[in-house]
Design an enzyme around this catalytic site. Structure first.
Site, short mmCIF file in Angstrom:
data_model
loop_
_atom_site.label_atom_id
_atom_site.label_comp_id
_atom_site.label_asym_id
_atom_site.label_seq_id
_atom_site.Cartn_x
_atom_site.Cartn_y
_atom_site.Cartn_z
N THR A 86 53.83 15.47 21.42
CA THR A 86 54.53 14.25 21.81
C THR A 86 54.61 14.04 23.31
O THR A 86 54.53 15.00 24.09
CB THR A 86 55.96 14.29 21.24
OG1 THR A 86 56.71 13.18 21.72
CG2 THR A 86 56.68 15.56 21.67
N ASP A 87 54.79 12.80 23.71
CA ASP A 87 55.04 12.45 25.11
C ASP A 87 56.37 13.02 25.59
O ASP A 87 56.61 13.11 26.80
CB ASP A 87 55.05 10.94 25.29
CG ASP A 87 56.07 10.25 24.39
OD1 ASP A 87 55.89 10.28 23.15
OD2 ASP A 87 57.06 9.69 24.91
N TYR A 137 64.38 18.12 21.50
CA TYR A 137 63.17 17.78 20.75
C TYR A 137 61.92 18.08 21.57
O TYR A 137 60.99 18.73 21.11
CB TYR A 137 63.21 16.31 20.33
CG TYR A 137 61.90 15.82 19.75
CD1 TYR A 137 61.46 16.27 18.51
CD2 TYR A 137 61.11 14.91 20.44
CE1 TYR A 137 60.26 15.83 17.97
CE2 TYR A 137 59.91 14.45 19.91
CZ TYR A 137 59.50 14.92 18.68
OH TYR A 137 58.30 14.48 18.16
#
Length: 281
Positions: A95-96, A119
């Site tokens: 993910t970014d 996260y």
């Protein structure tokens, strides 16, 4: 046979539409138990493995970081180690959120990570565990995943846009909405590429084009859906969340295109396909 971890998530559901894949749900392989994931690979002896399962509740991860890290960090590491032992390719999604979102320049795969929350830290832990396992592996970082199913921004905007005359949407976070269907295609392209050229192993970026703000994306959704709902730009400060979101989620995807011959998908076309799929039921 290609083994896929995940069955109900956005990307996993798109992968399941392809032949020659076996998708595992939580009952078949619980990602909170990394050893069970490794055992599932050993049992089935696939030609490659794609991990499309994850702990994706960004805000909840702030209070459940240990669980998020087990699923997003330890499990992919165990999968990668088993794949390395069997000599087969392993592809996992990231993910970014591994970046801090500073500046306006698209993030390159080699840029220093700096996650803002639990996260992002859990996904970065997974990236590092996969790399440490060795073998033929690839991490695919993507952003703003959307599809006709699951919980995502498109479905939320369609619901709210049908209920309200106007919405206030964050305009200072910029990124590339990415249709899950295209991510699934990208994963399969990576598996094929790694099988023929293992030296392509590494970290890659793949996101939709053009880059846009959440507010701009919301306007496009309303326009394509024919909803008369006005979108008002607001700063992130007016929409506080337990977990901070990166302001700059732009991803430099040139390395992926060069290695696997697939351009960034136009999310506007993907949005049209999603809306058509929802109309068809």
């Amino acid at each position: 046979m290609i083994l896929v971890f995940g069955k109900t998530g956005q990307v996993a559901r798109e992968l399941a539409l392809h032949s020659g894949l076996t998708c595992l749900d939580r009952a078949a392989a619980d990602l909170s138990d990394p050893s069970a994931c490794a055992a599932a690979i050993r049992l089935r002896r696939p030609r490659a493995v794609i991990n499309a399962a994850a702990y994706t509740a960004v805000d909840a991860a702030e209070e459940h970081e240990a669980e998020a890290t087990a699923i997003n960090g330890d499990a992919p590491g165990a999968m990668a180690a088993e794949c390395a032992a069997l000599g087969i390719p392993f592809v996992t999604l990231s993910t970014d959120y591994v970046f801090d979102g500073g500046g306006e320049t698209p993030w390159r795969p080699g840029d220093a990570p700096g996650p803002l929350g639990a996260y992002g830290r859990s996904k970065l832990a997974g990236e590092r565990a996969v790399a440490a396992a060795g073998g033929v592996w690839a991490v695919l970082r993507t952003s703003w995943v959307v599809s006709a199913h699951g919980n995502n921004f498109v479905r939320t905007m369609l619901r709210l846009g049908a209920e309200r005359d106007e919405l206030r949407v964050v305009a200072d976070q910029i990124g590339g909405p990415t249709p899950a269907r295209d991510i699934a295609t990208a994963c399969l392209r990576m598996v094929q590429g790694l099988e023929t050229a293992p030296e392509r192993a590494g970290v890659y970026h793949f996101a939709g084009s053009p880059d846009v703000s959440w507010a701009g994306f919301a306007r496009a959704i309303m326009a394509q859906a024919g909803l008369d709902c006005r979108i008002h730009d607001i700063p992130s400060a007016e929409y506080p969340t337990p977990a901070a979101r990166p302001a700059n989620s732009r991803l430099d995807c040139r390395g992926f295109t060069a290695a696997f011959g697939m351009e960034r998908p136009d999310w506007r076309a993907g949005l049209g396909e999603i809306l058509n799929a929802l109309k068809e039921g």
